[in-house]
Design a protein around this motif. Sequence first.
Motif, PDB file in Angstrom:
ATOM      1  N   PRO A 125       0.816  -1.213   0.000  1.00  0.00           N
ATOM      2  CA  PRO A 125       0.000   0.000   0.000  1.00  0.00           C
ATOM      3  C   PRO A 125       0.850   1.264   0.000  1.00  0.00           C
ATOM      4  O   PRO A 125       2.040   1.233   0.296  1.00  0.00           O
ATOM      5  N   GLN A 126       0.192   2.361  -0.332  1.00  0.00           N
ATOM      6  CA  GLN A 126       0.810   3.659  -0.124  1.00  0.00           C
ATOM      7  C   GLN A 126       0.799   3.966   1.375  1.00  0.00           C
ATOM      8  O   GLN A 126       0.234   3.226   2.168  1.00  0.00           O
ATOM      9  N   GLY A 127       1.424   5.045   1.780  1.00  0.00           N
ATOM     10  CA  GLY A 127       1.662   5.300   3.192  1.00  0.00           C
ATOM     11  C   GLY A 127       0.415   5.461   4.020  1.00  0.00           C
ATOM     12  O   GLY A 127      -0.662   5.814   3.515  1.00  0.00           O
ATOM     13  N   ALA A 128       0.566   5.235   5.326  1.00  0.00           N
ATOM     14  CA  ALA A 128      -0.529   5.434   6.265  1.00  0.00           C
ATOM     15  C   ALA A 128      -0.906   6.917   6.316  1.00  0.00           C
ATOM     16  O   ALA A 128      -0.078   7.794   6.093  1.00  0.00           O
ATOM     17  N   ILE A 129      -2.181   7.173   6.596  1.00  0.00           N
ATOM     18  CA  ILE A 129      -2.661   8.537   6.821  1.00  0.00           C
ATOM     19  C   ILE A 129      -3.349   8.528   8.181  1.00  0.00           C
ATOM     20  O   ILE A 129      -4.375   7.872   8.363  1.00  0.00           O
ATOM     21  N   ARG A 130      -2.810   9.229   9.127  1.00  0.00           N
ATOM     22  CA  ARG A 130      -3.300   9.157  10.500  1.00  0.00           C
ATOM     23  C   ARG A 130      -4.360  10.241  10.754  1.00  0.00           C
ATOM     24  O   ARG A 130      -4.287  11.349  10.231  1.00  0.00           O
ATOM     25  N   ALA A 131      -5.342   9.879  11.595  1.00  0.00           N
ATOM     26  CA  ALA A 131      -6.395  10.825  11.978  1.00  0.00           C
ATOM     27  C   ALA A 131      -6.939  10.372  13.335  1.00  0.00           C
ATOM     28  O   ALA A 131      -6.878   9.181  13.674  1.00  0.00           O
ATOM     29  N   PRO A 132      -7.492  11.294  14.128  1.00  0.00           N
ATOM     30  CA  PRO A 132      -7.965  10.937  15.462  1.00  0.00           C
ATOM     31  C   PRO A 132      -9.266  10.129  15.419  1.00  0.00           C
ATOM     32  O   PRO A 132     -10.092  10.301  14.513  1.00  0.00           O
TER      33      PRO A 132
END
Length: 318
Positions: free
Chosen positions: A308-315
């Motif tokens: 996969p492409q990179g992680a995208i973090r969110a609360p």
Amino acid sequence: MHSLLPSTPSPHADHWEWQYLDLMRRIWEEGDERADRTGVGTRSIFGPQLRIDLSDDRVPLLTTKRVYWKAAAREMLWFLSGDTNIRPLLQQGVTIWSDWPLALYRRSTGEEITQEAFERRIVEDAAFATRWGDLGPVYGKQWVDWPTYAPEGNGLFRQGPGINQLELLIDGLRRDPAGRRHIIEGWNVAELHQMALPPCHKTYQFHVSGGRLSCQLYQRSCDVALGLPFNLFGAALLTRMVAAQADLQPGELIWTGGDTHLYLNHAHLVEEQLGRAPSGEPRLRLLRRPETIFDYLFEDFEVPDYHPQGAIRAPVAV
């Protein structure tokens, strides 16, 4: 609002993940802005559907961001165990259920403990885990031990033996594959008030056609950015395990959402992910068929070709 769709469609426009990205775009651009239980606020639509082919070991893992499928697999095995305490998950490094008991602990004690310290106490202190790590009769408890009650006289009832819905499901698929009652239900109205979070992915219905097992999941409430990627993988994994136990081939996963939403504080995630295009086709392999569905181990699952492409973090909204 300006369009957030990728400017150039992928040459592989039939990739299942375009359904997910189109759903995300539709919610963000057309959804009804609503106040919600968490106080964060959402954009929401009602009643969308995704259809995903599970044949040939296909699996709905997002490629436009990393999905931690190992945590989702460990969560599914935890559901199948019927356990409702987060300690076994934390012992395996899975922290996805920590937010709810942590919030309760902070409210009840007034202690502003960090999440890391709270999780460490759950792992190291069994008595603390018993007191503060239990989520109530969520998911797995209903799946494998739905409570029953028998009259005792004088208007009183005593608790009877629990109902293992998964055992009944697999037995029913073997005996009567054409049946219309192949359902696992998590929405036990009598016990909702005892649950840290009422079930979001609440109803699974299974259908057999041509020797293939399909599953329709109804999810009453869906956080599309953070929850849905886990839910899709979990439902696909459950369908694969049930199919193997019933001597069937996997068919299709149909996901239907109720209140299907994006949180307003996930704008950066939405915009970044909608700027990416799906690529690659990971597979899900089950390496053995144990005696029962309750005997699977994490080591029985393999996901090759996942890049996969990179992680995208969110609360997480609690």
